[in-house]
Design a protein around this motif. Sequence first.
Motif, PDB file in Angstrom:
ATOM      1  N   ASN A 219       0.882  -1.181   0.000  1.00 53.93           N
ATOM      2  CA  ASN A 219       0.000   0.000   0.000  1.00 53.93           C
ATOM      3  C   ASN A 219       0.910   1.219   0.000  1.00 53.93           C
ATOM      4  OD1 ASN A 219      -2.823  -1.094   0.374  1.00 53.93           O
ATOM      5  ND2 ASN A 219      -1.717  -2.131   2.019  1.00 53.93           N
ATOM      6  N   TRP A 220       0.728   2.077  -0.991  1.00 57.29           N
ATOM      7  CA  TRP A 220       1.675   3.191  -1.145  1.00 57.29           C
ATOM      8  C   TRP A 220       1.014   4.264  -2.012  1.00 57.29           C
ATOM      9  CZ3 TRP A 220       6.042   3.146  -5.293  1.00 57.29           C
ATOM     10  CH2 TRP A 220       6.883   4.247  -5.116  1.00 57.29           C
ATOM     11  N   THR A 221       1.110   5.503  -1.576  1.00 58.55           N
ATOM     12  CA  THR A 221       0.546   6.604  -2.372  1.00 58.55           C
ATOM     13  C   THR A 221       1.623   7.641  -2.652  1.00 58.55           C
ATOM     14  OG1 THR A 221      -1.590   6.291  -1.314  1.00 58.55           O
ATOM     15  CG2 THR A 221      -1.254   8.382  -2.445  1.00 58.55           C
ATOM     16  N   VAL A 222       1.719   8.038  -3.903  1.00 61.73           N
ATOM     17  CA  VAL A 222       2.640   9.101  -4.325  1.00 61.73           C
ATOM     18  C   VAL A 222       1.783  10.293  -4.739  1.00 61.73           C
ATOM     19  CG1 VAL A 222       4.369   9.765  -6.047  1.00 61.73           C
ATOM     20  CG2 VAL A 222       4.334   7.414  -5.159  1.00 61.73           C
ATOM     21  N   SER A 223       2.026  11.437  -4.113  1.00 65.98           N
ATOM     22  CA  SER A 223       1.188  12.615  -4.393  1.00 65.98           C
ATOM     23  C   SER A 223       1.982  13.689  -5.127  1.00 65.98           C
ATOM     24  CB  SER A 223       0.646  13.192  -3.086  1.00 65.98           C
ATOM     25  OG  SER A 223      -0.154  12.242  -2.444  1.00 65.98           O
ATOM     26  N   LEU A 224       1.228  14.565  -5.758  1.00 65.57           N
ATOM     27  CA  LEU A 224       1.847  15.694  -6.465  1.00 65.57           C
ATOM     28  C   LEU A 224       2.729  16.492  -5.497  1.00 65.57           C
ATOM     29  CD1 LEU A 224       1.661  16.970  -9.304  1.00 65.57           C
ATOM     30  CD2 LEU A 224      -0.036  18.541  -8.375  1.00 65.57           C
ATOM     31  N   GLY A 225       3.883  16.919  -5.986  1.00 60.33           N
ATOM     32  CA  GLY A 225       4.784  17.710  -5.137  1.00 60.33           C
ATOM     33  C   GLY A 225       5.785  16.861  -4.372  1.00 60.33           C
ATOM     34  N   GLN A 226       5.631  15.519  -4.451  1.00 56.76           N
ATOM     35  CA  GLN A 226       6.574  14.648  -3.739  1.00 56.76           C
ATOM     36  C   GLN A 226       7.590  14.049  -4.721  1.00 56.76           C
ATOM     37  OE1 GLN A 226       3.938  11.694  -2.022  1.00 56.76           O
ATOM     38  NE2 GLN A 226       3.405  13.038  -0.309  1.00 56.76           N
ATOM     39  N   HIS A 227       8.778  13.760  -4.212  1.00 57.27           N
ATOM     40  CA  HIS A 227       9.772  13.000  -4.978  1.00 57.27           C
ATOM     41  C   HIS A 227      10.248  11.875  -4.070  1.00 57.27           C
ATOM     42  CE1 HIS A 227       9.658  16.096  -7.977  1.00 57.27           C
ATOM     43  NE2 HIS A 227      10.068  17.011  -7.128  1.00 57.27           N
ATOM     44  N   TRP A 228      10.099  10.646  -4.541  1.00 55.81           N
ATOM     45  CA  TRP A 228      10.338   9.472  -3.693  1.00 55.81           C
ATOM     46  C   TRP A 228      11.617   8.743  -4.081  1.00 55.81           C
ATOM     47  CZ3 TRP A 228       7.276   7.054   0.173  1.00 55.81           C
ATOM     48  CH2 TRP A 228       6.082   7.716   0.469  1.00 55.81           C
ATOM     49  N   VAL A 229      12.338   8.313  -3.070  1.00 56.20           N
ATOM     50  CA  VAL A 229      13.428   7.382  -3.285  1.00 56.20           C
ATOM     51  C   VAL A 229      12.953   6.027  -2.755  1.00 56.20           C
ATOM     52  CG1 VAL A 229      14.532   8.050  -1.117  1.00 56.20           C
ATOM     53  CG2 VAL A 229      15.872   6.970  -2.877  1.00 56.20           C
ATOM     54  N   VAL A 230      13.251   4.957  -3.504  1.00 55.60           N
ATOM     55  CA  VAL A 230      12.859   3.604  -3.093  1.00 55.60           C
ATOM     56  C   VAL A 230      14.140   2.836  -2.817  1.00 55.60           C
ATOM     57  CG1 VAL A 230      11.662   1.491  -3.806  1.00 55.60           C
ATOM     58  CG2 VAL A 230      10.810   3.730  -4.578  1.00 55.60           C
ATOM     59  N   LEU A 231      14.273   2.300  -1.614  1.00 54.65           N
ATOM     60  CA  LEU A 231      15.503   1.577  -1.315  1.00 54.65           C
ATOM     61  C   LEU A 231      15.198   0.331  -0.498  1.00 54.65           C
ATOM     62  CD1 LEU A 231      17.649   3.546   1.287  1.00 54.65           C
ATOM     63  CD2 LEU A 231      15.227   3.847   0.985  1.00 54.65           C
ATOM     64  N   GLY A 232      16.203  -0.530  -0.424  1.00 49.95           N
ATOM     65  CA  GLY A 232      16.033  -1.784   0.319  1.00 49.95           C
ATOM     66  C   GLY A 232      17.028  -2.799  -0.188  1.00 49.95           C
ATOM     67  N   PRO A 233      17.197  -3.895   0.547  1.00 48.47           N
ATOM     68  CA  PRO A 233      18.194  -4.905   0.161  1.00 48.47           C
ATOM     69  C   PRO A 233      17.920  -5.507  -1.220  1.00 48.47           C
ATOM     70  CG  PRO A 233      17.323  -5.330   2.367  1.00 48.47           C
ATOM     71  CD  PRO A 233      16.480  -4.247   1.775  1.00 48.47           C
ATOM     72  N   ASN A 234      18.924  -6.138  -1.789  1.00 56.17           N
ATOM     73  CA  ASN A 234      18.762  -6.838  -3.070  1.00 56.17           C
ATOM     74  C   ASN A 234      17.570  -7.789  -2.989  1.00 56.17           C
ATOM     75  OD1 ASN A 234      22.271  -6.962  -3.263  1.00 56.17           O
ATOM     76  ND2 ASN A 234      21.002  -5.975  -4.778  1.00 56.17           N
ATOM     77  N   GLY A 235      16.779  -7.800  -4.053  1.00 54.58           N
ATOM     78  CA  GLY A 235      15.662  -8.740  -4.135  1.00 54.58           C
ATOM     79  C   GLY A 235      14.437  -8.303  -3.347  1.00 54.58           C
ATOM     80  N   ALA A 236      14.460  -7.080  -2.800  1.00 51.58           N
ATOM     81  CA  ALA A 236      13.329  -6.613  -1.975  1.00 51.58           C
ATOM     82  C   ALA A 236      12.058  -6.381  -2.801  1.00 51.58           C
ATOM     83  CB  ALA A 236      13.717  -5.320  -1.249  1.00 51.58           C
ATOM     84  N   GLY A 237      12.210  -6.206  -4.114  1.00 57.08           N
ATOM     85  CA  GLY A 237      11.040  -5.974  -4.968  1.00 57.08           C
ATOM     86  C   GLY A 237      10.951  -4.554  -5.502  1.00 57.08           C
ATOM     87  N   LYS A 238      12.022  -3.795  -5.369  1.00 53.90           N
ATOM     88  CA  LYS A 238      12.008  -2.374  -5.772  1.00 53.90           C
ATOM     89  C   LYS A 238      11.725  -2.223  -7.263  1.00 53.90           C
ATOM     90  CE  LYS A 238      16.283  -1.915  -4.342  1.00 53.90           C
ATOM     91  NZ  LYS A 238      16.522  -3.298  -3.859  1.00 53.90           N
TER      92      LYS A 238
END
Length: 261
Positions: A24-43
């Motif tokens: 569950n994840w929402t990205v809204s106008l005006g935001q800039h997201w970085v996605v991180l996590g260990p290898n194989g996390a599903g990024k």
Amino acid sequence: MPQIARCEHVNLWRGQTRILDNINWTVSLGQHWVVLGPNGAGKTSLVDMLAGRIYPSQGSVRVLDETLGRVEIAEIRQRVGYSSPVLSAQIPGEERVERAVLSAVWGMTASWREQYEDIDLARANSLMEMFEVSHLKEREFYTLSQGEKQRVLVARALMIDPEMLVLDEPAAALDLGGRELLLGGLSELARDPKSPVMVMVTHHLEEIPPGFTHALAMKEGKVFAAGPVEMVLTSEILSEMYGLPLHVSHLEGRFSARMVS
Ligand SMILES: Nc1ncnc2c1ncn2[C@@H]1O[C@H](COP(=O)(O)OP(=O)(O)OP(=O)(O)O)[C@@H](O)[C@H]1O
């Protein structure tokens, strides 16, 4: 704040393996997201959905007011800029850099006698300038260094004037100079309110451009933490996620992490 992308109860299965687990994840106008996590996390799997490259097995993914599976995928791709190592490999090596940037207008990775308007040429040139690759525009793509290719790909992803920009590991394998040039361009974009919402996958805190506002930390296909960067990129959360004693620093808009004994 208008929503740009929203994942609700998203699962992704490949055979018997659950790759994304109730996201569950929402990205809204005006935001800039970085996605991180260990290898194989599903990024990559998750951001590939936002870019209209793959569909969820269960749950709903809304991108720019459209729901994946209920809209022509080409429509999403025309509105979401995308750069990834897979895309880089799809650009024919002999393609000239300027043509490689321009070909995004037609949603293709190779140009084929198509005509471009002056406005497209002007945009391509200004984007190549922004990412400091103008001097390479006549070169064949395969002759570029990794760092030059990455900057060309980001310029290319912006060619369609996207409403959202999805970048999968744009700074991977770059040397210090190449990384800083790329981050400079991305940071400039992040500060411009007219820029598209950005979602960027990275492994390294040092690669987060100043101006990125939010972080999604993933582990084993699940959301581990999500929210404003200063709430998620903490020593406590990252130590727990990676299972290592980490110390996170945040100085003049740049993050870094090191292991502490
Ligand atoms: N088509 C597929 N078939 C089977 N397994 C897959 C497939 N695509 C991805 N996976 C598996 O799903 C998991 C998540 O992959 P994904 O590439 O999304 O992770 P990631 O967090 O981006 O990893 P990395 O940091 O290593 O790039 C991995 O274990 C990967 O092996």
